[in-house]
Design an enzyme around this catalytic site. Structure first.
Site, mmCIF file in Angstrom:
data_model
loop_
_atom_site.group_PDB
_atom_site.id
_atom_site.type_symbol
_atom_site.label_atom_id
_atom_site.label_comp_id
_atom_site.label_asym_id
_atom_site.label_seq_id
_atom_site.Cartn_x
_atom_site.Cartn_y
_atom_site.Cartn_z
ATOM 1 N N TYR A 60 -20.119 -1.899 6.737
ATOM 2 C CA TYR A 60 -19.383 -1.673 5.416
ATOM 3 C C TYR A 60 -20.240 -1.027 4.387
ATOM 4 O O TYR A 60 -21.443 -0.756 4.353
ATOM 5 C CB TYR A 60 -19.488 -3.257 4.693
ATOM 6 C CG TYR A 60 -18.324 -4.045 4.397
ATOM 7 C CD1 TYR A 60 -17.523 -3.359 3.449
ATOM 8 C CD2 TYR A 60 -17.836 -4.757 5.128
ATOM 9 C CE1 TYR A 60 -16.195 -3.613 3.116
ATOM 10 C CE2 TYR A 60 -16.482 -5.524 4.962
ATOM 11 C CZ TYR A 60 -15.591 -4.849 3.941
ATOM 12 O OH TYR A 60 -14.350 -5.261 3.854
ATOM 13 N N GLU A 62 -19.018 0.147 0.848
ATOM 14 C CA GLU A 62 -18.182 0.514 -0.351
ATOM 15 C C GLU A 62 -18.998 1.525 -1.390
ATOM 16 O O GLU A 62 -20.273 1.021 -1.250
ATOM 17 C CB GLU A 62 -18.168 -0.901 -1.007
ATOM 18 C CG GLU A 62 -16.856 -1.643 -0.500
ATOM 19 C CD GLU A 62 -16.644 -3.080 -1.202
ATOM 20 O OE1 GLU A 62 -17.294 -3.196 -2.161
ATOM 21 O OE2 GLU A 62 -15.685 -3.628 -0.815
ATOM 22 N N ASP A 206 1.072 17.850 -1.484
ATOM 23 C CA ASP A 206 0.837 16.787 -0.297
ATOM 24 C C ASP A 206 1.279 17.646 0.753
ATOM 25 O O ASP A 206 2.377 18.029 1.285
ATOM 26 C CB ASP A 206 1.764 15.396 -0.552
ATOM 27 C CG ASP A 206 1.849 14.726 0.378
ATOM 28 O OD1 ASP A 206 1.132 15.003 1.708
ATOM 29 O OD2 ASP A 206 2.396 13.579 0.656
ATOM 30 N N THR A 232 -2.724 13.856 5.021
ATOM 31 C CA THR A 232 -3.126 12.847 6.143
ATOM 32 C C THR A 232 -3.992 13.652 7.086
ATOM 33 O O THR A 232 -3.997 15.032 7.242
ATOM 34 C CB THR A 232 -1.937 12.326 6.829
ATOM 35 O OG1 THR A 232 -1.155 13.351 7.424
ATOM 36 C CG2 THR A 232 -0.788 11.243 5.900
ATOM 37 N N LYS A 235 -1.761 14.617 11.716
ATOM 38 C CA LYS A 235 -0.413 15.221 12.071
ATOM 39 C C LYS A 235 -0.641 16.530 12.566
ATOM 40 O O LYS A 235 -1.441 16.691 13.460
ATOM 41 C CB LYS A 235 0.599 15.323 10.579
ATOM 42 C CG LYS A 235 0.914 13.927 10.360
ATOM 43 C CD LYS A 235 1.910 14.166 9.327
ATOM 44 C CE LYS A 235 2.596 12.632 8.730
ATOM 45 N NZ LYS A 235 1.708 12.068 7.581
ATOM 46 N N ARG A 241 -5.947 8.618 12.482
ATOM 47 C CA ARG A 241 -5.019 8.261 11.246
ATOM 48 C C ARG A 241 -5.866 7.789 10.129
ATOM 49 O O ARG A 241 -6.736 7.152 10.195
ATOM 50 C CB ARG A 241 -4.078 7.031 11.722
ATOM 51 C CG ARG A 241 -3.261 7.039 12.998
ATOM 52 C CD ARG A 241 -2.233 5.891 12.771
ATOM 53 N NE ARG A 241 -1.200 6.277 12.460
ATOM 54 C CZ ARG A 241 -0.132 6.962 12.673
ATOM 55 N NH1 ARG A 241 -0.138 7.648 14.068
ATOM 56 N NH2 ARG A 241 0.782 7.485 11.831
HETATM 57 C C1 PLP Z 1 4.291 14.401 3.141
HETATM 58 C C2 PLP Z 1 3.713 12.919 3.497
HETATM 59 N N1 PLP Z 1 2.961 12.378 2.723
HETATM 60 C C3 PLP Z 1 2.383 11.146 2.892
HETATM 61 C C4 PLP Z 1 2.639 10.397 4.020
HETATM 62 C C5 PLP Z 1 1.880 9.104 4.333
HETATM 63 O O1 PLP Z 1 1.034 8.977 5.314
HETATM 64 P P1 PLP Z 1 0.932 7.567 6.089
HETATM 65 O O2 PLP Z 1 2.085 7.270 7.150
HETATM 66 O O3 PLP Z 1 -0.424 7.749 6.697
HETATM 67 O O4 PLP Z 1 0.670 6.785 4.896
HETATM 68 C C6 PLP Z 1 3.536 10.943 4.988
HETATM 69 C C7 PLP Z 1 3.526 10.296 6.497
HETATM 70 O O5 PLP Z 1 4.740 10.717 7.053
HETATM 71 C C8 PLP Z 1 4.117 12.442 4.595
HETATM 72 O O6 PLP Z 1 4.837 13.006 5.448
#
Ligand code: PLP
Length: 425
Positions: A60, A62, A206, A232, A235, A241
């Protein structure tokens, strides 16, 4: 009890829980034998898998390095600092938070950091290629916050920046999101930044889908333009993950506070370690080659599909992803996706912009090249891939199961010649 064979390379698991071990083994075979075209998936290396299966998960932690609420952090602090240092170096950012559990919590943390419940946030509409967590109605980000959405033009499939500007100046969102989940074209971060500035919004890029392309120099970086970069790690970046939030120094405190204690408790240290490993891999010259090959493969595949009469949203691709509208082929996306799955080709059905069909039964499928490129397939293999998709979609329309079985055998043969990273043969 399942009758699936036990994977010999997971001896402890096989002995302790044969039922579960058999399922893991079956998933390994499935991932090894099929052509995986889901653009948000990949194969991580054995090193990333090993890091994510370590005793670091027993701890842990935090808080942040040097400021934890639990003792015994001698090693964990170093692990997290290593991941942070590598993220900062790879993406050229002032600050990186590697603790978000996944992309969705990362984006919720962004809302916590820069908006109050009820405030307006703006992002691309889900059916246009945006992500749920950019203020879309069914997500917490669209129910606790007031989401307003932009889209793409019907005629070009591209973002109309005049429309985005007009909406942003009218709605004055606290946060403007760019990026998404079904976007086949280069994102113009500079154009979004200009609009965010005019509207007084925090710009969040994002880049979950394209982080690996950015790291490898195959897509422009949002870093000079965005206030915050959300991604993330699983990908195109080819890590475990997880997720990261990166930002300018001025936003570091707000971002960190939002992740912990705002939203989360203890970080998943085994994931942090695997992120560190993936970031090290992504800094190697071979990863640059990988990122460029992903794009070259997607472009070649798009050309082959166009030559076979497929309708591609925006007419093609600049990145790893292709969004196909199957309306002219007279097959719903879901029917095609399920038939292709039976043919050993794994895709996902997807809405296309202005889709007249419902999200659970849309007109399109979404494909991408990150996984097949990780297995070493090059542009010369894309004609065969397009051919299988073409034959599979035709078989979906005519209900020709025998044709699907033939494709499955051909796919398995090619896959067996290209071992999947991370999966023992
Ligand atoms: C552009 C984008 N943002 C956020 C996410 C969310 O990610 P997670 O599935 O890890 O929560 C995704 C997932 O497909 C995504 O394509």
């Amino acid at each position: 009890m399942t009758s699936l064979p036990l994977p010999a390379h997971h001896p402890a698991l096989s002995a302790a829980d044969p039922e579960l071990a058999a399922l893991v083994g079956a998933e390994e075979r499935l991932q090894a034998d099929t052509l995986r075209l889901i653009p948000s998936e990949n194969y991580v290396s054995r090193a990333v898998l090993e890091a994510s299966g370590t005793v670091l998960q027993n701890k842990y932690s935090e808080g942040y390095a040097g400021r934890r609420y639990y003792e015994g952090q001698q090693n964990i602090d170093q692990v997290e600092l290593l991941a942070v240092r590598r993220a900062k170096a790879l993406f050229g950012v002032d600050h990186a938070n590697v603790q978000p559990y996944s992309g969705s919590p990362a984006n919720l943390a962004v809302h916590l950091a820069f908006a109050q419940p009820g405030d307006t946030v703006m992002g691309m509409a889900l059916p246009m290629g945006g992500h749920l967590t950019h203020g879309w109605g069914v997500s917490a980000t669209g129910t606790w916050f007031r989401g307003v959405q932009y889209g793409v033009r019907r005629d070009t499939g591209l973002v109309d920046f005049d429309e985005v500007r007009e909406l942003a100046l009218k709605e004055r969102p606290k946060i403007l999101f760019c990026g998404g989940t079904a976007l086949p074209r280069t994102i113009d971060f500079a154009a979004f930044a200009e609009i965010a500035r005019e509207a007084g919004a925090v710009l969040v890029a994002d880049v979950a889908h394209i982080a690996g392309l950015i790291a490898g120099g195959a897509h422009p970086s949002p870093v000079p333009h965005a206030d915050v970069v959300s991604t993330t790690t699983h990908k195109t970046l080819r890590g475990p993950r997880g997720a990261m939030l990166m930002c300018r120094e001025e936003h570091a405190r707000a971002v960190d506070k939002a992740v912990f204690p705002g939203l989360q408790g203890g970080p998943h240290n085994q994931t942090t370690a695997a992120i560190a490993v993936a970031l090290r891999e992504a800094a190697q010259p071979s990863f640059r080659d990988y990122a460029h090959q992903v794009v070259a493969n997607a472009r070649a595949l798009a050309e082959e599909l166009l030559a076979r009469g497929f309708d591609l949203v925006s007419g093609g691709t600049d990145n790893h992803l292709i969004l196909m509208d199957l309306t002219p082929k007279d097959v719903p996306g879901k029917v095609a996706a399920k038939a292709l799955d039976r043919a050993g080709i794994v895709v996902n059905y997807n809405t296309v912009p202005y889709d007249p069909r419902k999200p659970f039964d849309p007109s399109g499928i979404r494909i991408g090249t990150p996984s097949l490129t990780s297995r070493g397939l090059g542009t010369q293999a894309m004609a065969a891939v397009a051919d299988w998709i073409d034959r599979g979609v035709t078989a979906a329309r005519t209900g020709d199961e025998a044709a699907l079985a033939v494709i499955r055998a051909e796919v398995a043969e090619l896959m067996s010649a290209h071992p999947a990273p991370g999966i023992p043969t």
